[in-house]
Design a protein around this motif. Sequence first.
Motif, PDB file in Angstrom:
ATOM      1  N   ASP A 200       7.417   5.077   7.633  1.00 38.20           N
ATOM      2  CA  ASP A 200       6.988   4.652   6.307  1.00 38.20           C
ATOM      3  C   ASP A 200       5.476   4.458   6.331  1.00 38.20           C
ATOM      4  O   ASP A 200       4.962   3.614   7.063  1.00 38.20           O
ATOM      5  N   PRO A 201       4.720   5.208   5.519  1.00 32.06           N
ATOM      6  CA  PRO A 201       3.255   5.081   5.571  1.00 32.06           C
ATOM      7  C   PRO A 201       2.732   3.746   5.064  1.00 32.06           C
ATOM      8  O   PRO A 201       1.582   3.390   5.355  1.00 32.06           O
TER       9      PRO A 201
ATOM     10  N   VAL B 247       3.917  -5.014   9.816  1.00 29.73           N
ATOM     11  CA  VAL B 247       3.247  -5.767   8.750  1.00 29.73           C
ATOM     12  C   VAL B 247       3.539  -5.061   7.439  1.00 29.73           C
ATOM     13  O   VAL B 247       3.214  -3.884   7.271  1.00 29.73           O
ATOM     14  N   LEU B 248       4.164  -5.782   6.507  1.00 29.85           N
ATOM     15  CA  LEU B 248       4.464  -5.265   5.179  1.00 29.85           C
ATOM     16  C   LEU B 248       3.569  -5.980   4.186  1.00 29.85           C
ATOM     17  O   LEU B 248       3.638  -7.209   4.040  1.00 29.85           O
ATOM     18  N   ARG B 249       2.725  -5.222   3.508  1.00 29.24           N
ATOM     19  CA  ARG B 249       1.804  -5.806   2.541  1.00 29.24           C
ATOM     20  C   ARG B 249       2.535  -6.188   1.262  1.00 29.24           C
ATOM     21  O   ARG B 249       3.498  -5.548   0.850  1.00 29.24           O
TER      22      ARG B 249
ATOM     23  N   ALA C 291       0.827  -2.122  -5.084  1.00 27.85           N
ATOM     24  CA  ALA C 291       0.630  -0.723  -4.721  1.00 27.85           C
ATOM     25  C   ALA C 291       1.452  -0.361  -3.490  1.00 27.85           C
ATOM     26  O   ALA C 291       2.086   0.698  -3.442  1.00 27.85           O
ATOM     27  N   ASP C 292       1.466  -1.247  -2.503  1.00 31.44           N
ATOM     28  CA  ASP C 292       2.255  -0.979  -1.298  1.00 31.44           C
ATOM     29  C   ASP C 292       3.751  -1.030  -1.591  1.00 31.44           C
ATOM     30  O   ASP C 292       4.526  -0.254  -1.011  1.00 31.44           O
ATOM     31  N   GLN C 293       4.167  -1.944  -2.443  1.00 36.35           N
ATOM     32  CA  GLN C 293       5.588  -2.017  -2.791  1.00 36.35           C
ATOM     33  C   GLN C 293       6.043  -0.743  -3.504  1.00 36.35           C
ATOM     34  O   GLN C 293       7.128  -0.217  -3.240  1.00 36.35           O
ATOM     35  N   ARG C 294       5.217  -0.242  -4.421  1.00 33.10           N
ATOM     36  CA  ARG C 294       5.558   1.009  -5.101  1.00 33.10           C
ATOM     37  C   ARG C 294       5.586   2.176  -4.118  1.00 33.10           C
ATOM     38  O   ARG C 294       6.435   3.063  -4.212  1.00 33.10           O
TER      39      ARG C 294
ATOM     40  N   GLN D  74       8.840   4.530  -3.470  1.00 39.05           N
ATOM     41  CA  GLN D  74       8.761   5.970  -3.639  1.00 39.05           C
ATOM     42  C   GLN D  74       9.143   6.702  -2.353  1.00 39.05           C
ATOM     43  O   GLN D  74       9.821   7.729  -2.382  1.00 39.05           O
ATOM     44  N   PHE D  75       8.741   6.160  -1.234  1.00 42.30           N
ATOM     45  CA  PHE D  75       9.081   6.762   0.054  1.00 42.30           C
ATOM     46  C   PHE D  75      10.592   6.795   0.255  1.00 42.30           C
ATOM     47  O   PHE D  75      11.154   7.823   0.661  1.00 42.30           O
ATOM     48  N   MET D  76      11.280   5.693  -0.014  1.00 37.39           N
ATOM     49  CA  MET D  76      12.728   5.647   0.170  1.00 37.39           C
ATOM     50  C   MET D  76      13.440   6.563  -0.813  1.00 37.39           C
ATOM     51  O   MET D  76      14.439   7.207  -0.457  1.00 37.39           O
TER      52      MET D  76
END
Length: 450
Positions: free
Chosen positions: A286-287, A247-249, A253-256, A260-262
Amino acid sequence: MNRKPLQAKKRALRVLRSIKTVAAAGLFCTAFSGCSTLTQPIDGVPANRLPPQFFAEPKNDLVPVDISLLSLEPPRDYQLAGGDILGVYIEGVLPFNPPNAPPEPPPVNFPDAQSTLPPSIGYPIAVQDDGTLALPLIEPLKVEGLTLEQVREAIRDAYIDSEILRPEKARPIVTIIKERTYDVIVVREDGGNLSTQNIAADFIRGTSDRSASGAMVKLPAYQNDVLHALVETGGLPGLNAKNEVKVLRASLADQRKRAQFMQQFYAQQQAARLDPCACPPELPEDPSILRIPLRVKPGVVPNISAKDIELKDGDIVYIESRETEVFYTGGLLPGGEHSLPRDYDLDILGAMAIAGQGVGSAARTGGGSTFGVGSVGGVPPGRVYILRKTPCDGQVAIEVDLAKAINDPRQRPLIQAGDTIILQYKCEEELLNFGLGSFFTYGITELFRN
């Protein structure tokens, strides 16, 4: 003097010398040119000596997750929020009636064919995104989280407090015309039902097009969960998909957080490339992506909350393909690429059977059929190697003695994705097969010739 016994004895000695010569030649040729143990050596570690971290995790004992955990529990009474469309009728106000004029009857609204709502009455008024309801002659009412009965009482009190209606005339009617819906994106790579046994190979060879399918689904309130999204697009993941749901929100905030994670991960990879002694990092979890497992160990209840499975506008439900979960075969096994089972374990003997090589039978290719041995029976290959990848681009070769593996289940390692299985003869097996082939090809011919 009778010379016949002497001649027979000489003939027998010549035949014996011929057989010895052929056998010696066969042993010489095999030892220096035909024995794959010498010409293609593999440094393997016996399966019973390998540390546990190199073995695949068993999955035979995994049990399906209770799918009710993927569904929201609806409240006893429907609670309103922005996007709901209500049918409202207030005698004398909505619609407005002149004094001494008979009141107009409220309109009747019939739901769509796909809706489960009953027919409603009243004029359509939408609940705003801020959770308020705008009605004539009064301030907007805050109705978010209220039931229809509570909204009815709030409207009545508002018109009585504003002295617009007398208590005996304040009898508003509130129904629901249309529930609010949520637009959710579902991307599936499982491609529906299986039509072939070797799905992964079909993907890579290009003989089967199982491209990802996507759909935008509208989920009514209290049905905006993972289970309803899957049911609307074909049900639970098929056998050629992973046993999980991502599930990708859609929130900013989740997109940022994902971006940042990548960035951090690729920066670590770049730094590792500059150091020849460093190990390139593997992509961590990926958190910002929620992974919902569909099979767990017995007794384990996944920590899935209602907030996790609730979907909002723009959220993405992703079913990932497992086309890379394959193993490869070579050596005396027919070369090929084979997909791993999803829900059960596959050991080395089962993998050989999938590749078309039965344990204890002569190899289809190679020394097993050399010089006619295949037609009279020969010694089957007795050793197999599992080439398994390790971190930092390493490899470990697991050596399996098939005679021991047949009798001891602990000698049968489980196959995991990316393994390469190579079947070989032991050197003594190849020598024996070559000797048998030489005897049946040349020895018997020489015997009859003499």
